[in-house]
Write an enzyme that holds these catalytic residues in place. Structure first.
Site, PDB file in Angstrom:
ATOM      1  N   GLY A 155      70.298 -14.055  -3.854  1.00 42.77           N
ATOM      2  CA  GLY A 155      68.887 -14.375  -3.722  1.00 42.77           C
ATOM      3  C   GLY A 155      68.467 -15.571  -4.553  1.00 42.77           C
ATOM      4  O   GLY A 155      67.586 -16.343  -4.158  1.00 42.77           O
ATOM      5  N   THR A 296      61.297  -7.251  -8.360  1.00 45.29           N
ATOM      6  CA  THR A 296      62.489  -6.658  -8.977  1.00 45.29           C
ATOM      7  C   THR A 296      62.169  -5.650 -10.069  1.00 45.29           C
ATOM      8  O   THR A 296      63.029  -4.843 -10.427  1.00 45.29           O
ATOM      9  CB  THR A 296      63.381  -7.761  -9.571  1.00 45.29           C
ATOM     10  OG1 THR A 296      62.600  -8.602 -10.419  1.00 45.29           O
ATOM     11  CG2 THR A 296      64.013  -8.587  -8.480  1.00 45.29           C
ATOM     12  N   ASP A 389      68.374 -10.476   1.161  1.00 50.75           N
ATOM     13  CA  ASP A 389      69.650 -10.153   0.502  1.00 50.75           C
ATOM     14  C   ASP A 389      70.336  -8.952   1.140  1.00 50.75           C
ATOM     15  O   ASP A 389      69.972  -7.802   0.867  1.00 50.75           O
ATOM     16  CB  ASP A 389      69.422  -9.846  -0.992  1.00 50.75           C
ATOM     17  CG  ASP A 389      69.471 -11.082  -1.850  1.00 50.75           C
ATOM     18  OD1 ASP A 389      69.528 -12.196  -1.293  1.00 50.75           O
ATOM     19  OD2 ASP A 389      69.455 -10.948  -3.082  1.00 50.75           O
ATOM     20  N   PRO A 390      71.335  -9.172   1.987  1.00 50.08           N
ATOM     21  CA  PRO A 390      72.096  -8.038   2.519  1.00 50.08           C
ATOM     22  C   PRO A 390      72.735  -7.183   1.434  1.00 50.08           C
ATOM     23  O   PRO A 390      72.896  -5.971   1.607  1.00 50.08           O
ATOM     24  CB  PRO A 390      73.166  -8.717   3.393  1.00 50.08           C
ATOM     25  CG  PRO A 390      72.556 -10.025   3.792  1.00 50.08           C
ATOM     26  CD  PRO A 390      71.749 -10.447   2.593  1.00 50.08           C
ATOM     27  N   HIS A 391      73.105  -7.799   0.291  1.00 50.58           N
ATOM     28  CA  HIS A 391      73.762  -6.999  -0.743  1.00 50.58           C
ATOM     29  C   HIS A 391      72.792  -6.155  -1.564  1.00 50.58           C
ATOM     30  O   HIS A 391      73.204  -5.514  -2.524  1.00 50.58           O
ATOM     31  CB  HIS A 391      74.653  -7.861  -1.649  1.00 50.58           C
ATOM     32  CG  HIS A 391      73.959  -8.928  -2.435  1.00 50.58           C
ATOM     33  ND1 HIS A 391      74.569 -10.126  -2.725  1.00 50.58           N
ATOM     34  CD2 HIS A 391      72.741  -9.004  -2.992  1.00 50.58           C
ATOM     35  CE1 HIS A 391      73.758 -10.882  -3.437  1.00 50.58           C
ATOM     36  NE2 HIS A 391      72.639 -10.212  -3.613  1.00 50.58           N
ATOM     37  N   TYR A 420      85.357 -35.554   5.537  1.00 53.40           N
ATOM     38  CA  TYR A 420      86.601 -34.792   5.606  1.00 53.40           C
ATOM     39  C   TYR A 420      86.375 -33.345   6.011  1.00 53.40           C
ATOM     40  O   TYR A 420      87.318 -32.620   6.346  1.00 53.40           O
ATOM     41  CB  TYR A 420      87.347 -34.846   4.263  1.00 53.40           C
ATOM     42  CG  TYR A 420      86.754 -33.984   3.169  1.00 53.40           C
ATOM     43  CD1 TYR A 420      87.241 -32.708   2.910  1.00 53.40           C
ATOM     44  CD2 TYR A 420      85.688 -34.453   2.387  1.00 53.40           C
ATOM     45  CE1 TYR A 420      86.690 -31.926   1.910  1.00 53.40           C
ATOM     46  CE2 TYR A 420      85.139 -33.670   1.388  1.00 53.40           C
ATOM     47  CZ  TYR A 420      85.646 -32.421   1.155  1.00 53.40           C
ATOM     48  OH  TYR A 420      85.096 -31.641   0.158  1.00 53.40           O
ATOM     49  N   SER A 440      81.975 -24.211  -0.512  1.00 49.42           N
ATOM     50  CA  SER A 440      82.797 -23.116   0.013  1.00 49.42           C
ATOM     51  C   SER A 440      81.962 -21.846   0.159  1.00 49.42           C
ATOM     52  O   SER A 440      81.147 -21.523  -0.693  1.00 49.42           O
ATOM     53  CB  SER A 440      83.978 -22.853  -0.924  1.00 49.42           C
ATOM     54  OG  SER A 440      84.794 -24.004  -1.014  1.00 49.42           O
TER      55      SER A 440
END
Length: 623
Positions: A155, A296, A389-391, A420, A440
């Site tokens: 998140g 949260t 947030d899927p987690h 590249y 990545s």
């Protein structure tokens, strides 16, 4: 007639006592065997590379033995020190048992080690991530053809990406003035800094050949523009990632304005309007506004519909700004409002639909949702971007955050192309890395989320049932706290109260000694209780584990006064201390929805609470 399209939640989790162990192991082995055969099937005429002579050599045997020993040591460390998220006795942070489809999907895709940065690095899993992005849009009520979404690391990364969009978009009109002045002729700088997102994107679309030059004259390349872009408005309940994002993107935390919250910890709309009017009076632009769905600390849901109405009101006055919803915690809860065809259910039909799909096992005990919560979720589709947030409430293993945007044309404002890896105009099914913060990207995360979404549709028949179980569990906890009122410990009554009736599935609560009016003592009592009921001590002999937080005047103002008043702590006492220590229970475990299971564990947890309070009173030397 039974609705066979609805999922059975008991079949989706490994279970607190590994009840579905055989199913999990069967499919885990199957996934590995299929991967192993995949390796063999690629040019089967090629011979083995690791030969029998090598396999039988002593150093080969020694190396494998060493590996086994290290793995055994690793397993021991994990079993000895990791939190027992899966247990019914754990009600703490935003973590619980994860879905077997996502765990198995992650394991299967992990073996193929795809990098979703580029299609050629992960042809299968980049396509899966593209489908997940469409799922995000559908969940949020955004057209997947005109919107866009993807998986992020978390998140925090998604929030950073949202502010990246806001910063770059806000600066585009200033760049257009330099590159294509004819498109913005006659507009003052104030007008340029108050253009809507749609207006800005429409202008960019008219000038595709100059896109790179426009971007090179925007905030992404010209840092001197950034101070002109104005303030970012966030609620006091903001996640700390917004401070990080402002820091990283050069906005500066001094350009964050924290909007006060009300006694239910939702953004105060009157205070928000006053802050915007004050900015306008002082000719300070609004860079962006953040609403929260599932804070949260409290699980609070801001009045998204009222924020949207206020935003529209100012837009008619020529004042526009980017609007983001940080729903890292709460986004998946929107599934409970979507029918079988992913249409938002009318509020008047909601209870009947809940009954039809058995969303709540004891609906009379779950007073949810209120109209304000319903309207907030309904209006999320009006945001320019949303963190998902899927987690968290997707019950998917880490790391899997996510973001979706309402207008995919926004991607051009943050894009970078490395020759590249990918180049403009490539004819490939999915292009991710050019438009994301990360380089990545784990293909395994995409597979995990994709598998979960396929088993549990993002509507009332799938995730809606899972979300409903979590919400019902939270209300079971809240109702028990409010009906419990006191615990008798060592001849004293310990009063207990919940912070608020939960907007979502988080229940904050605190204890105080009956008759005590000293807020410092109350805070010490709750902090010491947390030390007894946390990972800090006796992890595997602990009978109840929860989490903890501190609400401070600096962050929350006087919004805690009503709460401390429940414990007969006066406003004067609050003014002396200006902070309150509370216990924080995130009721993600879906098995708490079952009344029999809840009652069984409530007795065990209540006994553990009394035992911990005995130790605390003894340590505090309270006779």
């Amino acid at each position: 007639m039974e609705n066979t399209t609805d999922v059975n939640l008991d079949a989706l989790f490994l279970g607190p006592k590994s009840e579905n162990e055989d199913f999990f192991l069967k499919n885990l082995t199957k996934m590995f065997n299929q991967h192993s055969q995949w390796r063999k099937n690629f040019h089967p005429e090629d011979g083995d590379v690791i030969l029998n002579d090598t396999i039988s050599s002593q150093d080969f045997i020694n190396t494998q033995n060493k590996t086994e020993n290290i793995l055994e040591e690793l397993s021991s460390k994990l079993r000895s020190n990791m939190m027992p998220w899966h247990s019914m006795r754990y009600i703490g942070h935003m973590n619980t048992d994860t879905l077997m489809p996502s765990l198995l999907g992650y394991f299967a895709a992990m073996l193929y080690n795809g990098n979703n940065c580029a299609y050629e690095g992960a042809p299968a899993t980049t396509i899966l991530e593209g489908e997940v992005g469409e799922d995000f849009c559908t969940l949020m009520g955004i057209n997947p053809q005109t919107g866009w979404g993807h998986i992020s690391a978390d998140g925090t990364t998604a929030n950073l990406e949202a502010l990246w969009y806001a910063r770059n978009l806000k600066s585009i009109p200033l760049a257009l003035k330099e590159v294509s002045p004819e498109l913005v002729s006659g507009k003052s700088e104030w007008e340029l800094l108050n253009m809507s997102v749609d207006e800005i994107l429409d202008l960019l679309e008219k000038n595709p050949k100059k896109l790179d030059k426009i971007k090179s004259n925007s905030a992404r390349a010209v840092s001197s523009i950034i101070p002109k872009l104005g303030k970012l408005l966030v609620p006091q309940t903001k996640h700390y990632s917004w401070l990080k994002a402002a820091d990283i993107l050069g906005i500066g935390s001094d350009n964050l304005i924290e909007v006060p919250v009300d006694n239910h910890f939702r953004m105060d709309i009157t205070a928000l309007e006053n802050i915007i009017n004050n900015c306008i009076k002082n000719q300070v632009p609004i860079l962006g506004l953040v609403g929260v769905v599932g804070s949260t600390e409290e699980g609070a849901v801001d009045y998204i519909d009222k924020i949207v109405a206020l935003k529209d009101k100012f837009s008619k006055q020529g004042i526009n700004f980017y609007f983001h919803v940080d729903a890292a915690f709460g986004a998946y809860a929107r599934s409970i409002f979507l029918d079988e065809n992913f249409n938002f259910i009318k509020e008047s039909d909601l209870k009947e639909k809940f009954k039809e799909h058995n969303i709540f096992q004891n609906p009379d005990d779950v007073d949810w949702p209120s109209s304000s919560i319903y309207n907030a979720f309904k209006s999320m589709d009006k945001a320019d971007s949303i963190t998902i947030d899927p987690h968290k409430m997707g019950y998917v293993p880490y790391a899997a955050g996510g973001i979706c945007i309402k207008d995919k044309r926004m991607k051009d404002c943050i894009s970078y192309f490395a020759n590249y890896v990918f180049e403009k105009g490539m004819d490939i099914p999915v292009l991710l890395g050019a438009f994301t913060l990360e380089g990545s990207k784990a293909g395994a995360s995409a597979a995990a989320v994709w598998a979960a979404h396929k088993v549990l549709p993002l509507n009332i028949t799938g995730y809606g049932k899972l979300i409903g179980s979590s919400i019902e569990g939270a209300h079971n906890i809240y109702n028990r706290i409010e009906s419990q009122k006191t615990f008798e410990v060592r001849g004293k009554n310990l009063v207990v109260h919940a912070l608020v009736n939960p907007d979502f599935n988080m229940v904050d609560f605190a204890f105080n000694i009956e008759g005590n009016t000293d807020l410092k003592l109350m805070n010490e009592l709750n902090h010491r209780f947390y030390e007894e009921a946390s990972f800090c001590t006796k992890l595997f002999t602990n009978d109840f584990i929860t989490s903890h937080t501190v609400f401070d005047y600096v962050d929350y103002g006087d919004s805690l006064v009503n709460f401390v008043n429940k414990f007969n702590i006066s406003k004067d006492e609050w003014d002396k201390v200006h902070q309150v220590s509370v216990l924080r229970a995130t009721a993600m475990n879906p098995f708490f929805a079952d009344r029999e299971t809840f009652n069984t564990y409530n007795e065990k947890i209540s006994e553990a609470i009394v035992n911990d309070l005995k130790l605390v009173l003894s340590d505090l030397d309270i006779k």
